[in-house]
Design an enzyme around this catalytic site. Structure first.
Site, PDB file in Angstrom:
ATOM      1  N   ASP A  33       0.846  -1.201   0.000  1.00 18.43           N
ATOM      2  CA  ASP A  33       0.000   0.000   0.000  1.00 18.43           C
ATOM      3  C   ASP A  33       0.877   1.245   0.000  1.00 18.43           C
ATOM      4  OD1 ASP A  33      -2.021   1.854   0.362  1.00 18.43           O
ATOM      5  OD2 ASP A  33      -2.042   1.603   2.544  1.00 18.43           O
ATOM      6  N   ASP A  37      -4.179   3.914   2.743  1.00 25.13           N
ATOM      7  CA  ASP A  37      -5.587   3.578   3.031  1.00 25.13           C
ATOM      8  C   ASP A  37      -5.735   2.141   3.531  1.00 25.13           C
ATOM      9  OD1 ASP A  37      -5.160   2.131   0.750  1.00 25.13           O
ATOM     10  OD2 ASP A  37      -6.808   2.996  -0.406  1.00 25.13           O
ATOM     11  N   ASP A  41      -2.027  -1.305  -3.630  1.00 25.90           N
ATOM     12  CA  ASP A  41      -2.399  -0.593  -4.858  1.00 25.90           C
ATOM     13  C   ASP A  41      -1.389  -0.858  -5.974  1.00 25.90           C
ATOM     14  OD1 ASP A  41      -0.299   1.230  -4.048  1.00 25.90           O
ATOM     15  OD2 ASP A  41      -1.781   2.166  -2.720  1.00 25.90           O
ATOM     16  N   ASP A 110      -6.462 -11.347 -14.655  1.00 24.38           N
ATOM     17  CA  ASP A 110      -7.503 -12.271 -14.206  1.00 24.38           C
ATOM     18  C   ASP A 110      -8.775 -11.999 -15.021  1.00 24.38           C
ATOM     19  OD1 ASP A 110      -8.923 -14.106 -12.477  1.00 24.38           O
ATOM     20  OD2 ASP A 110      -7.469 -13.598 -10.924  1.00 24.38           O
ATOM     21  N   ASP A 212     -10.962 -17.341 -14.312  1.00 26.37           N
ATOM     22  CA  ASP A 212     -11.671 -17.711 -13.090  1.00 26.37           C
ATOM     23  C   ASP A 212     -12.778 -18.739 -13.364  1.00 26.37           C
ATOM     24  OD1 ASP A 212     -11.932 -16.800 -10.229  1.00 26.37           O
ATOM     25  OD2 ASP A 212     -13.993 -16.448 -10.878  1.00 26.37           O
ATOM     26  N   GLU A 266      -8.999 -21.870 -14.459  1.00 25.53           N
ATOM     27  CA  GLU A 266      -9.256 -22.438 -13.134  1.00 25.53           C
ATOM     28  C   GLU A 266     -10.406 -23.426 -13.290  1.00 25.53           C
ATOM     29  OE1 GLU A 266     -10.307 -21.083  -8.567  1.00 25.53           O
ATOM     30  OE2 GLU A 266     -11.396 -20.238 -10.260  1.00 25.53           O
ATOM     31  N   HIS A 338      -4.537 -17.555  -3.433  1.00 26.80           N
ATOM     32  CA  HIS A 338      -5.366 -16.684  -2.593  1.00 26.80           C
ATOM     33  C   HIS A 338      -6.607 -17.391  -2.054  1.00 26.80           C
ATOM     34  CE1 HIS A 338      -7.267 -16.755  -6.439  1.00 26.80           C
ATOM     35  NE2 HIS A 338      -8.330 -16.130  -5.971  1.00 26.80           N
ATOM     36  N   ASP A 339      -6.887 -18.608  -2.536  1.00 32.87           N
ATOM     37  CA  ASP A 339      -8.063 -19.358  -2.062  1.00 32.87           C
ATOM     38  C   ASP A 339      -7.678 -20.519  -1.150  1.00 32.87           C
ATOM     39  OD1 ASP A 339      -9.867 -17.858  -3.602  1.00 32.87           O
ATOM     40  OD2 ASP A 339      -9.578 -19.156  -5.343  1.00 32.87           O
TER      41      ASP A 339
HETATM   42  C1  GLC Z   1     -12.383 -18.342  -7.989  1.00 35.06           C
HETATM   43  C2  GLC Z   1     -11.508 -17.308  -7.314  1.00 35.06           C
HETATM   44  C3  GLC Z   1     -12.069 -17.028  -5.972  1.00 35.06           C
HETATM   45  C4  GLC Z   1     -13.455 -16.457  -6.150  1.00 35.06           C
HETATM   46  C5  GLC Z   1     -14.333 -17.363  -6.997  1.00 35.06           C
HETATM   47  C6  GLC Z   1     -15.523 -16.630  -7.506  1.00 35.06           C
HETATM   48  O1  GLC Z   1     -12.376 -19.554  -7.359  1.00 35.06           O
HETATM   49  O2  GLC Z   1     -10.182 -17.763  -7.277  1.00 35.06           O
HETATM   50  O3  GLC Z   1     -11.268 -16.171  -5.218  1.00 35.06           O
HETATM   51  O4  GLC Z   1     -14.053 -16.274  -4.917  1.00 35.06           O
HETATM   52  O5  GLC Z   1     -13.669 -17.846  -8.133  1.00 35.06           O
HETATM   53  O6  GLC Z   1     -15.139 -15.673  -8.450  1.00 35.06           O
END
Ligand code: GLC
Length: 569
Positions: A33, A37, A41, A110, A212, A266, A338-339
């Site tokens: 950041d 905030d 960013d 993404d 995604d 994904e 991140h998941d």
């Molecule tokens: C994918 C993303 C995840 C998101 C989901 C819905 O699995 O990696 O973070 O919550 O899709 O978009």
């Protein structure tokens, strides 16, 4: 002829930049950041491009930075063509792209097109019944005189996948949060709008897309009820659905004909056979997919019922994917993102052997066949966090889970579900990147949007870079080794000792180049007996996470979480 071309001729390699690349994943909200905030960013990322260059990565996958009400941290997009204010603006984005490109680092954006935000103009006009947009989403009347959802499908984030909209007087489908309505891919106008938007980004000079939940875009015609016998109800009607290949092939023809683009889909719930239909020229043309088998085999029926796991099963899954995509297609290699929880807390030991096991896991992802993805902080051995109260949670999935468990009486208090949240919850991966031991890990001068992991005073970039034995320096070596040695990129994979409960060992072979990787996934010392099929005197130690002799012996002992990589010189 360059030396690399010579190898190509010798081993018949079809060289592709993204097969040789290491990709670094950035979760912008938690990276760096610069305006105080408490939210990362784009300028913050730009300032760290030298950091990425020093680490040696070849590409960045940037999680969504588009305009969004942030119900799911940007996976709910309200305008695909503009940047979320908290992250900056289009000029910041352009500068980031050119700063990355100046260092020969590519940028993968993404692509979230299974759904939009309910605040997207398309949805706003769709709910009004606007003739151009009325079929952009999946609208149905309810059952029971309209009072109940159209079918029994469940949302990945809990509860029904349908929400009633007062304005339209109908229900809309959302496989994720109610603020993430699913687009209707049967409508050719939707597809055309998506392709236009993708081309718009490609014209800006990006190098590919991470797609995604791309295998969820096609739903069974008629939206029949799903099987309630376990798992996510309805999944058989929207995972790898009936028109998925038509849509992806159309997308390839309209947008992705440039084969130098990196596209990674994904694909939750996709098995190896499904994956083969998505990747490579005989499939739909995606470069690779993110499969989930190796990050869900420790779940019971539901992800929150996370259980034990065995190395033997883990190896079986990895080997299945290595072999299944060896000749056609390509693997992505990841153990966290991140998941997912932090890999060192899940597959390693995040206390006594944090550094050893972080290095061991990195050795695995960088020495298998496929493209390694490093999730921010992984190169420091960042660990899962602690969430003492539900107020500390930020992720919509975790918040819903806790609320539902309490409401339905599955839990008497937060303490009953805390272990599950701290084992598998997505916020574990989303705590701020740990840059230094300054307040809030040097991530922000303000109040971070989510608390830092309390171990930042010892686990941080500044310390790691000053310590030549750190996980960070080991990752730098791993990445360099992969860049130097084709056998680690293209070589055939063969699993050794499949039933050994603690050792993960395999060979890699490319023409007369060979590699042997031996990993001890445990805290007890173990002996590895090198199989007769391996010619020892042609191998030399290339990398290890501890001091070991430079040549392998016919049998040798590995200490806790020890990792050895041997290569032909
Ligand atoms: C994918 C993303 C995840 C998101 C989901 C819905 O699995 O990696 O973070 O919550 O899709 O978009």
């Amino acid at each position: 002829m360059t030396p690399k071309d010579a190898i190509k001729t010798r081993a018949g390699i079809d060289r592709t930049w993204w097969k040789e690349a290491v990709v670094y994943q950035i979760y912008p909200k938690s990276f760096n950041d610069t305006d105080g905030d408490g939210i990362g960013d784009l300028r913050g990322i730009e300032r760290r491009v030298d950091y990425l260059d020093d680490l040696g990565v070849d590409a960045v996958w940037l999680c969504p930075v588009y305009e969004s009400p942030q119900a799911d941290n940007g996976y709910d997009i309200s305008d695909y063509r503009s940047i979320n204010d908290a992250y900056g603006d289009m000029d910041d984005w352009r500068r980031l792209l050119s700063t990355l490109h100046e260092r020969d680092i590519r940028l993968i954006m993404d692509l979230v097109v299974n759904h939009t935000s309910d605040e997207h103009e398309w949805f706003q006009r769709s709910r009004q019944g606007d003739s151009e947009f009325k079929d952009y989403y999946i609208w149905r009347d309810g059952t029971n005189n309209g009072g109940d959802p159209p079918n029994n499908w469940e949302s990945v984030f809990g509860g029904s996948a349908w929400t009633y909209d007062e304005v339209r007087g109908q229900w809309y489908l959302h496989l994720f949060d109610e603020k993430q309505p699913d687009l209707n891919w049967r409508n050719p106008d939707v597809r055309e709008s998506v392709y236009e938007m993708m081309n718009w980004w490609l014209e800006k000079g990006i190098d590919g897309f991470r797609m995604d939940v791309i295998n969820l875009i096609s739903k069974t015609n008629g939206l029949p009820d799903g099987d309630e016998d376990g798992g996510l109800t309805g999944a058989e009607h929207f995972f790898n659905g009936p028109n998925i290949h038509d849509y992806l092939r159309e997308m390839r023809d309209e947008v992705l004909s440039d084969e130098s683009l990196l596209t990674v889909g994904e694909t939750p719930g996709a098995g190896v056979d499904d994956a083969r239909t998505y990747v490579g020229p005989d499939g739909d043309g995606l470069s690779m997919v993110f499969q989930f088998e190796h990050v869900s085999f420790d779940h019971d029926e539901h992800k929150w019922d996370a259980g034990d796991w065995s190395l033997v099963e883990f190896k079986q899954i990895i080997a299945k994917w290595q072999n299944g995509l060896a000749d056609e297609g390509w693997n992505s290699l990841y153990l966290n993102n991140h998941d997912q929880p932090r890999m060192v807390s899940r597959f390693g030991d995040d206390s006594t052997y944090r550094e050893e096991s972080a290095k061991l896991l990195g050795t695995l992802t960088h020495t298998l066949q496929g493209t390694p993805f490093v999730y921010q902080g992984e190169e420091l051995g960042m660990t899962n966090a602690s969430f003492a109260s539900p107020d500390e949670l930020r992720d919509v999935e975790a918040v819903n889970f806790v609320e539902e468990a309490l409401e339905q009486g599955d839990a008497a208090s937060y303490d009953d579900v805390r272990d599950a949240v701290e084992y598998v919850g997505r916020d574990n991966a989303r705590t701020p990147m740990q840059w230094s031991d300054a307040p809030d890990a040097g991530f922000t001068d303000g109040e971070p949007w989510i608390d830092c992991n309390s171990n930042y005073e010892t686990v941080n970039v500044e310390h790691a870079r000053a310590d030549e034995n750190s996980v960070w320096h080991y990752y730098q070596d791993l990445i360099e080794l992969r860049h130097d040695r084709d056998v680690l990129v293209y070589g055939a994979f063969d699993l050794l000792v499949p039933n050994h409960p603690a050792i993960f060992a395999y060979t890699r072979t490319l023409g007369d180049e060979r590699g042997l990787v031996v990993l001890n996934f445990g805290t007890d010392p173990v002996e590895f007996v090198v199989p007769d099929s391996i010619t020892l005197d042609e191998l030399e130690l290339a990398l290890a996470n501890t001091d070991v002799p430079t040549a392998p012996r016919p049998a040798f002992e590995l200490g806790p979480y020890e990792a050895h990589v041997y290569l032909t010189p």
